[in-house]
Design a protein around this motif. Structure first.
Motif, PDB file in Angstrom:
ATOM      1  N   VAL A   1      31.333  -9.102  -5.385  1.00 38.14           N
ATOM      2  CA  VAL A   1      32.250  -9.006  -4.289  1.00 38.14           C
ATOM      3  C   VAL A   1      31.919  -9.746  -2.857  1.00 38.14           C
ATOM      4  O   VAL A   1      32.761 -10.604  -2.304  1.00 38.14           O
ATOM      5  N   THR A   2      30.593  -9.749  -2.674  1.00 37.30           N
ATOM      6  CA  THR A   2      30.223 -10.550  -1.500  1.00 37.30           C
ATOM      7  C   THR A   2      29.988 -12.148  -1.665  1.00 37.30           C
ATOM      8  O   THR A   2      29.705 -13.001  -0.856  1.00 37.30           O
ATOM      9  N   ARG A   3      29.472 -12.252  -3.217  1.00 41.45           N
ATOM     10  CA  ARG A   3      29.394 -13.655  -3.698  1.00 41.45           C
ATOM     11  C   ARG A   3      27.878 -14.161  -3.043  1.00 41.45           C
ATOM     12  O   ARG A   3      27.659 -15.146  -3.192  1.00 41.45           O
ATOM     13  N   ILE A   4      26.906 -12.990  -2.640  1.00 39.92           N
ATOM     14  CA  ILE A   4      25.676 -13.304  -2.054  1.00 39.92           C
ATOM     15  C   ILE A   4      24.683 -13.179  -3.358  1.00 39.92           C
ATOM     16  O   ILE A   4      24.899 -12.393  -3.892  1.00 39.92           O
ATOM     17  N   THR A   5      23.902 -14.086  -3.299  1.00 29.79           N
ATOM     18  CA  THR A   5      22.815 -14.077  -4.288  1.00 29.79           C
ATOM     19  C   THR A   5      21.451 -13.952  -3.351  1.00 29.79           C
ATOM     20  O   THR A   5      21.031 -14.670  -2.502  1.00 29.79           O
ATOM     21  N   TYR A   6      20.505 -12.916  -4.206  1.00 25.53           N
ATOM     22  CA  TYR A   6      19.339 -12.809  -3.637  1.00 25.53           C
ATOM     23  C   TYR A   6      18.374 -13.023  -4.659  1.00 25.53           C
ATOM     24  O   TYR A   6      18.096 -12.467  -5.712  1.00 25.53           O
ATOM     25  N   LYS A   7      17.200 -13.851  -4.274  1.00 23.88           N
ATOM     26  CA  LYS A   7      16.318 -14.122  -5.178  1.00 23.88           C
ATOM     27  C   LYS A   7      14.843 -13.992  -4.511  1.00 23.88           C
ATOM     28  O   LYS A   7      14.558 -14.416  -3.207  1.00 23.88           O
ATOM     29  N   THR A   8      13.862 -13.483  -5.306  1.00 24.98           N
ATOM     30  CA  THR A   8      12.425 -13.348  -4.757  1.00 24.98           C
ATOM     31  C   THR A   8      11.457 -13.257  -6.007  1.00 24.98           C
ATOM     32  O   THR A   8      12.059 -12.615  -7.118  1.00 24.98           O
ATOM     33  N   SER A   9      10.317 -13.541  -5.728  1.00 23.29           N
ATOM     34  CA  SER A   9       9.215 -13.124  -6.885  1.00 23.29           C
ATOM     35  C   SER A   9       7.857 -13.481  -6.125  1.00 23.29           C
ATOM     36  O   SER A   9       7.570 -14.394  -5.547  1.00 23.29           O
ATOM     37  N   ALA A  10       7.288 -12.317  -6.031  1.00 26.92           N
ATOM     38  CA  ALA A  10       6.070 -12.248  -5.327  1.00 26.92           C
ATOM     39  C   ALA A  10       5.046 -11.179  -6.084  1.00 26.92           C
ATOM     40  O   ALA A  10       5.517 -10.166  -6.653  1.00 26.92           O
ATOM     41  N   PRO A  11       3.585 -11.174  -5.771  1.00 34.57           N
ATOM     42  CA  PRO A  11       2.589 -10.306  -6.443  1.00 34.57           C
ATOM     43  C   PRO A  11       2.809  -8.944  -5.193  1.00 34.57           C
ATOM     44  O   PRO A  11       3.153  -9.001  -4.067  1.00 34.57           O
ATOM     45  N   TYR A  12       2.196  -7.840  -5.681  1.00 33.10           N
ATOM     46  CA  TYR A  12       2.228  -6.725  -4.827  1.00 33.10           C
ATOM     47  C   TYR A  12       0.605  -5.906  -5.323  1.00 33.10           C
ATOM     48  O   TYR A  12       0.378  -6.083  -6.639  1.00 33.10           O
ATOM     49  N   PHE A  13       0.142  -5.106  -4.578  1.00 37.83           N
ATOM     50  CA  PHE A  13      -0.932  -4.490  -4.902  1.00 37.83           C
ATOM     51  C   PHE A  13      -0.968  -2.994  -4.235  1.00 37.83           C
ATOM     52  O   PHE A  13      -0.322  -2.755  -3.287  1.00 37.83           O
ATOM     53  N   ARG A  14      -1.632  -1.960  -5.083  1.00 40.34           N
ATOM     54  CA  ARG A  14      -1.401  -0.652  -4.621  1.00 40.34           C
ATOM     55  C   ARG A  14      -3.295  -0.465  -4.968  1.00 40.34           C
ATOM     56  O   ARG A  14      -3.887  -0.500  -5.920  1.00 40.34           O
ATOM     57  N   VAL A  15      -3.731   0.447  -3.902  1.00 37.92           N
ATOM     58  CA  VAL A  15      -5.102   1.350  -4.256  1.00 37.92           C
ATOM     59  C   VAL A  15      -5.008   2.778  -3.808  1.00 37.92           C
ATOM     60  O   VAL A  15      -4.099   3.086  -2.865  1.00 37.92           O
ATOM     61  N   GLY A  16      -5.601   3.279  -4.603  1.00 37.15           N
ATOM     62  CA  GLY A  16      -5.543   4.756  -4.342  1.00 37.15           C
ATOM     63  C   GLY A  16      -6.507   5.787  -5.369  1.00 37.15           C
ATOM     64  O   GLY A  16      -7.445   5.153  -5.863  1.00 37.15           O
ATOM     65  N   ALA A  17      -6.030   6.971  -5.555  1.00 39.76           N
ATOM     66  CA  ALA A  17      -6.905   7.619  -6.718  1.00 39.76           C
ATOM     67  C   ALA A  17      -6.056   8.960  -7.025  1.00 39.76           C
ATOM     68  O   ALA A  17      -5.105   9.303  -6.384  1.00 39.76           O
ATOM     69  N   ASP A  18      -6.113   9.276  -8.366  1.00 41.64           N
ATOM     70  CA  ASP A  18      -5.734  10.554  -8.943  1.00 41.64           C
ATOM     71  C   ASP A  18      -6.658  11.546  -9.043  1.00 41.64           C
ATOM     72  O   ASP A  18      -7.889  11.391  -9.142  1.00 41.64           O
ATOM     73  N   PHE A  19      -6.211  12.655  -9.132  1.00 37.26           N
ATOM     74  CA  PHE A  19      -7.328  13.884  -9.273  1.00 37.26           C
ATOM     75  C   PHE A  19      -6.550  14.703 -10.457  1.00 37.26           C
ATOM     76  O   PHE A  19      -5.246  15.342 -10.556  1.00 37.26           O
ATOM     77  N   ASN A  20      -7.266  15.074 -11.422  1.00 34.48           N
ATOM     78  CA  ASN A  20      -6.928  15.830 -12.704  1.00 34.48           C
ATOM     79  C   ASN A  20      -7.079  17.258 -12.319  1.00 34.48           C
ATOM     80  O   ASN A  20      -8.109  18.049 -12.078  1.00 34.48           O
TER      81      ASN A  20
END
Length: 231
Positions: free
Chosen positions: A98-117
């Motif tokens: 509709v708008t004829r707009i194109t969006y491009k990106t490519s990049a790394p990302y990171f997460r840190v945390g913990a899970d509890f059983n």
């Protein structure tokens, strides 16, 4: 007051007293048992590490205009606590008809945390997790448009932005399960509520997709399906 009524009252009071004593003794015994179980837990702190790969993001990248490749390294402490580091590469190549707009990106990302059983038997082949993450990405994106023709003065008005830099911070609350299939192989999935903490953009144009986060919004839901290998 008749003798029968007095006798009934005495019996009722005695019954209630005995019941209260029984409940108190049971509660104390249960607390003692839980304390001794915790005190006598001889499970070694270090229980190894696991590597995992998310299939949802890869399939999403294959069938839609954005997605990610993601892996994780998870440490097992006493089969109860699981510190984790997640990293991935998020990509988007989206076009709006509709708008004829194109969006491009490519990049790394990171997460840190913990899970509890939270399973009562923490050594079971099934695990039920609750957890939290802090996540971060720094990426550049391009917005392009073929331009708008000026019917009066002629020429084409070009709209777009190139190499716009953005940093994004968010937090996640996680709920997940995994199960041992055979040997070191586990399969698991998670549901995640993501909430933006802060974002900074140097340039023009609206952000469409944030690597690792998803479509740009103040909050969003996500999920993973993981192939996990204990090592």
């Amino acid at each position: 007051m008749t003798q029968t009524i007095r006798t009934s009252i005495c019996i009722s009071a005695l019954t209630i007293s005995m019941l209260m004593c029984s409940l108190t003794a049971h509660a104390q015994k249960q607390k003692k048992t839980e304390y001794l179980t915790l005190k006598n837990d001889t499970t070694a702190l270090w229980q190894g590490v696991a590597l995992s790969f998310d299939l949802v993001g890869a399939v999403q990248l294959w069938v839609s205009d954005y997605g990610q490749y993601e892996g994780a390294l998870r440490i097992n402490l006493k089969d109860r606590w699981f510190p984790i580091i997640e990293a991935g590469l998020g990509k988007a190549d989206a076009h709006d008809d509709v708008t004829r707009i194109t969006y491009k990106t490519s990049a790394p990302y990171f997460r840190v945390g913990a899970d509890f059983n939270v399973m009562k038997n923490k050594h079971d082949i099934y695990r039920l997790y609750v957890g939290a993450r802090y996540a971060f990405t720094s990426f550049n994106y391009d917005i392009t448009h073929p331009g708008v023709d000026d019917p009066w003065w002629g020429g084409t008005a070009v709209y777009g932005a190139s190499d716009v830099k953005c940093t994004y911070h968010w937090a996640e609350i996680c709920f997940g399960v995994d199960a041992k299939i055979f040997g070191p192989l586990h399969l698991g999935w998670s549901v995640r509520y993501k909430n933006k903490l802060s974002a900074s953009t140097k340039g023009e144009g609206k952000i469409y997709y944030v690597p690792g986060y998803g479509k740009h919004d103040s909050s969003t839901l996500g999920g993973t399906f993981n192939v996990i290998i204990d090592i």
